[in-house]
Design a protein around this motif. Sequence first.
Motif, short mmCIF file in Angstrom:
data_model
loop_
_atom_site.label_atom_id
_atom_site.label_comp_id
_atom_site.label_asym_id
_atom_site.label_seq_id
_atom_site.Cartn_x
_atom_site.Cartn_y
_atom_site.Cartn_z
N LEU B 59 0.82 -1.21 0.00
CA LEU B 59 0.00 0.00 0.00
C LEU B 59 0.86 1.26 0.00
O LEU B 59 0.41 2.32 -0.44
CB LEU B 59 -0.92 0.01 1.23
CG LEU B 59 -2.22 -0.79 1.09
CD1 LEU B 59 -2.89 -0.93 2.44
CD2 LEU B 59 -3.16 -0.12 0.11
N ARG B 60 2.08 1.14 0.50
CA ARG B 60 2.95 2.32 0.56
C ARG B 60 3.85 2.44 -0.66
O ARG B 60 4.67 3.35 -0.73
CB ARG B 60 3.80 2.27 1.83
CG ARG B 60 2.95 2.34 3.10
CD ARG B 60 3.72 1.83 4.29
NE ARG B 60 4.84 2.71 4.64
CZ ARG B 60 4.73 3.74 5.47
NH1 ARG B 60 3.57 4.02 6.01
NH2 ARG B 60 5.77 4.48 5.75
N ARG B 61 3.71 1.52 -1.60
CA ARG B 61 4.59 1.56 -2.77
C ARG B 61 3.94 2.30 -3.93
O ARG B 61 2.71 2.44 -4.00
CB ARG B 61 4.88 0.12 -3.23
CG ARG B 61 5.79 -0.63 -2.30
CD ARG B 61 7.20 -0.59 -2.82
NE ARG B 61 8.14 -1.15 -1.85
CZ ARG B 61 8.63 -2.37 -1.94
NH1 ARG B 61 8.25 -3.16 -2.92
NH2 ARG B 61 9.49 -2.79 -1.05
N GLN B 62 4.78 2.69 -4.90
CA GLN B 62 4.29 3.40 -6.07
C GLN B 62 3.47 2.49 -6.99
O GLN B 62 3.78 1.31 -7.14
CB GLN B 62 5.48 3.96 -6.85
CG GLN B 62 5.10 4.78 -8.04
CD GLN B 62 6.30 5.06 -8.94
OE1 GLN B 62 7.34 4.41 -8.82
NE2 GLN B 62 6.16 6.02 -9.82
N ASP B 63 2.43 3.07 -7.58
CA ASP B 63 1.63 2.37 -8.59
C ASP B 63 2.30 2.52 -9.95
O ASP B 63 2.61 3.64 -10.35
CB ASP B 63 0.27 3.06 -8.71
CG ASP B 63 -0.81 2.31 -8.00
OD1 ASP B 63 -0.67 1.09 -7.86
OD2 ASP B 63 -1.79 2.94 -7.60
N VAL B 64 2.49 1.42 -10.64
CA VAL B 64 3.00 1.53 -12.01
C VAL B 64 2.04 0.81 -12.93
O VAL B 64 1.73 -0.36 -12.72
CB VAL B 64 4.41 0.92 -12.15
CG1 VAL B 64 4.91 1.10 -13.57
CG2 VAL B 64 5.35 1.54 -11.16
N ALA B 65 1.52 1.53 -13.92
CA ALA B 65 0.59 0.91 -14.87
C ALA B 65 1.24 0.89 -16.25
O ALA B 65 1.90 1.85 -16.61
CB ALA B 65 -0.71 1.70 -14.90
N PRO B 66 1.09 -0.20 -17.00
CA PRO B 66 1.66 -0.23 -18.35
C PRO B 66 0.96 0.77 -19.26
O PRO B 66 -0.21 1.10 -19.05
CB PRO B 66 1.43 -1.66 -18.81
CG PRO B 66 0.31 -2.16 -17.99
CD PRO B 66 0.39 -1.45 -16.68
N GLU B 220 0.13 -7.23 -14.13
CA GLU B 220 0.64 -5.89 -14.31
C GLU B 220 0.40 -4.97 -13.12
O GLU B 220 0.78 -3.82 -13.16
CB GLU B 220 0.03 -5.27 -15.57
CG GLU B 220 0.48 -5.93 -16.86
CD GLU B 220 1.98 -5.78 -17.09
OE1 GLU B 220 2.56 -4.80 -16.55
OE2 GLU B 220 2.56 -6.63 -17.77
N SER B 224 -0.21 0.03 -4.54
CA SER B 224 -1.50 -0.02 -3.84
C SER B 224 -2.56 -0.73 -4.68
O SER B 224 -3.45 -1.37 -4.14
CB SER B 224 -1.95 1.39 -3.48
OG SER B 224 -1.97 2.19 -4.64
N LEU B 228 -4.86 -3.71 -3.22
CA LEU B 228 -6.33 -3.77 -3.24
C LEU B 228 -6.81 -5.04 -3.95
O LEU B 228 -7.78 -5.67 -3.54
CB LEU B 228 -6.90 -2.53 -3.93
CG LEU B 228 -6.68 -1.19 -3.21
CD1 LEU B 228 -7.35 -0.07 -3.97
CD2 LEU B 228 -7.22 -1.24 -1.79
#
Lengths: 677, 317
Positions: B59-66, B220, B224, B228
């Motif tokens: 939850l504290r990490r960065q979201d990376v989306a392709p 992918e 956070s 979820l």
Amino acid sequence: MFSFTLLFSSISLYVVAAIMSLLLSAKKESIGIAISGVLATIGGILGVCASLPVLFGADAMNYQISSPFYFADCILRLDPLSSLMVFIISLIVIACSIYSLAYMQEYKGKGAWAMGFFMNTFIASMVALVISDNAFYFIIFFEMMSLASYFLVVFEQKEASIRAGLQYFLIAHAGSVLIMIAFFILYRATGSLNFQDFRAAHLSPAMESVVFLLAFFGFGAKAGIISLHSWLPLAHPAAPSNASALMSGVMVKIGVFGIIKVGIDFLGADTAWWGYLVLAFGAVSSVLGVLYALAEHDIKRLLAYHTVENIGIILMGVGVGMVGIATHHPVLATIGLLGGLYHMLNHAVFKGLLFLGAGSVIFRIHTKDMDKMGGLGKLMPYTAIAFLIGTMAISALPPLNGFVSEWFIYQSLLTMGRQGDLMMSLGSIVAVVMLALTGALACMCFVKVYGVCFSGAPKSKASSNATEAPIAMVIGTSLLALMCIVLGIGSPWIAPVIKGVAASLVHGGQAVTVAHGLALVPGIAHQAILSEPIIAISLLLLLLIPFALVTLFKGQKMKRRHSNDPWACGYAYEERMTVDAGSFTHTLRSMYAPLYTLRDKLNLAIPFTWILIKTTSFAARIEPCFDDYIFMPIARTTQSLSRIVQRMQFGDFRWYCLYMVIALVILLLIPFDLGVK
Amino acid sequence: MQGLEIPSIGMITLAIIQALIMLALAPLFTGLSRVIRAKMHSRQGPGVLQDYRDLYKLLRRQDVAPSPSGMIFSITPWVLIITMALVAMAMPAVTNQSPFPIAGDVITDIYLFAIFRFFFALSGLDSGSVFAGLGSSRELTLGVLVEPTLILSVFTVALITGSSDLGHISTTLATLPWIAPVATVVAGAACAFVIFIEMGKLPFDVAEAEQELQEGPMTEYSGSGLALMKIGLGLKQMVVVQLFLAIFIPFGKAETLTISALLIATIWLLVKLFVCFSIASVLENSMARVRYVQTHELTWVGFGIAVLGFLFYLTGL
């Protein structure tokens, strides 16, 4: 009577729109498109208004116009069922006509005027058909509807569409012949062509069954039940998208309307096996329809197969209703019919939406092949959201409209299974399993459609250059998307109205409760409860949970990054490394392989075509005898006559259309004796 | 049986508390599965609280989306949680009646699971990854294979009890004498089979290993979003087990709405959940995998059992 005034204005507007399209020549085509679109939209709005009084509980209305034929009284009737049909037709017409304002620009110079003419004729004949209360006029309008839609199918003049048109023409007319025979039997029994006499007809049980079977298969051909469906996935996709939306969303419902009209309204549905027959055809159509849809790459063909599926679901509801009527069980009958009729409305809305949405995509990238789409969600956001709502509604996801009607059908099946009759229990459980299987397959199919067309990366150059559809087309699709939500969340208020329609067909159906407060109940208070508005509100409120989780544990993280390629198992990512329409369903198709081979075995069109070929070749062999002795002399006379007639020919298609209209008018005005009565 | 109505404020509060507790406990039970698996592999393995630590970290990490991903990819983790939380609210977990009967209809629940499946699979396609896409395909194929079995077994019970409301089914089955005991037990067996599959277990799936295709749609996700998704999947496991418990093991519930009765019922519920998750884990780890294309041969067996259950109902056993 005010309703009839509105309805006549609405029909006249369609007719005027048709004639205006015809009259405005190629140079003024844009004006023609605008006029026909606007007039049809107003016509649709008037039609909706006309249908409301009876739907909201006013008594059925009759209206008689003086008929040029003494054997056929031109009686019009707005009863709850036909009002519902008028409502459905008019609603889809509004969306389609607004959409056409922009969509038809594509066909400018390619015969947009002819499309305007046939579209409006098609709509006018459908509205006239559902309100006519006389077999003769019913058949006339039925034929007009079939013919107008035939021209829409062959409109693009490609080889495939002409072949599709031919098959459609054959099956549609085979169907009308069966319907005519059914009406003729009723006419022989009553001595009248009026539906009000048909309702009071006294036939022997065997004869009643014959009439029902004729009407079931006749109207079933129009509805596209399985084994009579083969024309549907050919014909609907061949037409331009606004026409497909009307054909798939509305015209097939005329078939269901006919089955209800003859089976319940005329014959009283007092034989239980009719209901089981309808239920069985419905169940098989729904599963096979969606299974064949899964295998498709062509987006419009896929949607057309889903029409077969949804007609199946509607017929399941109607079938349960008929069983309920035959066994004198008003709750069962009303809830079953309510499910069927509600699904009829819902399917018109979401299938219209999906065809229009597919049309918007095709309008931009000029292909129907899903494997050449992809990534459109970001390029055409409004169309994509509307289409997503349509796919969710057709997959029966709560809280949208598709779920409400399927829920009622499930509940009616549960009530049916509880009756303690072996046949009813078996019928109910088989239908429930089929319905569940259909639901799961439809879910898969529409994940495929949305996922392959709108998600991921573009799969072709055309799709990477797509832009949002013109505003009129966005309005058309959004309007229907909004209706999907309204019909779902507003179900506690809408279901009682449709129950009124169902109850008008069921003796003692008025007493059945389907809603109290915000909740829907299936007639029996302890059996089940559903409240779409509360589900929708709860889902929205529950968004607080993930929101709280994300904010509470936020930490000092970096902002969301939206870049780079997806993981490709360690290889360099290429854009063609995506799942396509074929590979997505490959495993499932291999598991259900036996059912796919049924497609040809069940297709009645194949033996039908075979018989046709044999007949024509036989006719060809004996043809020369006629030629030499009868036809040639006649031909010579005709030839000399035609030289005179040639002066009337201008070589312009529009003049011929006008001739046809004039001829029809003259025919209607001359009261001649056909020897009937 | 009394008619069903829109619940009172008190019941709604109970429903919300119950959903929140299930949400909070979901990582504990998925952690339990991991512990049991490690023991059976003769490994040291992580502690039972490992899943909480994972989620906290994610939850504290960065979201990376392709880059190909779009709207669906972003909203799916949220959709999964809200649909499962709604089903969790409706479960008659500690009471005989459903605290939130609006969503407590089995048909509604099965279609709420369909929303979960729909978005879970769609997010895989939306990520643009071929691997995730194949995972979506498998997820939906499995859905097609098990849904008829689930509905047939549940519908048999609905026929026996005359209601499709979970609360009424639960109450009726908890009251002796049973109307059709053999049919109920056989339908329960078929339902257990489906629940086992829906929990994402071998031989159909390994929920833990991200490289497995079944979990492919999650490929992918990161940060956070992944957290979820994991919570959503964990909650789904909790909810499907409770669906089974509510229908087929409806004992040990609070008869009255007092704090003490509810507490005792909660303890009973935890014991039942512990037993179910343990059995599922043991079964899972004692099985070999099957090739995916052969799964339908196994699911037909489940369907056969469900049909048998219905036939027993017909004969009145």
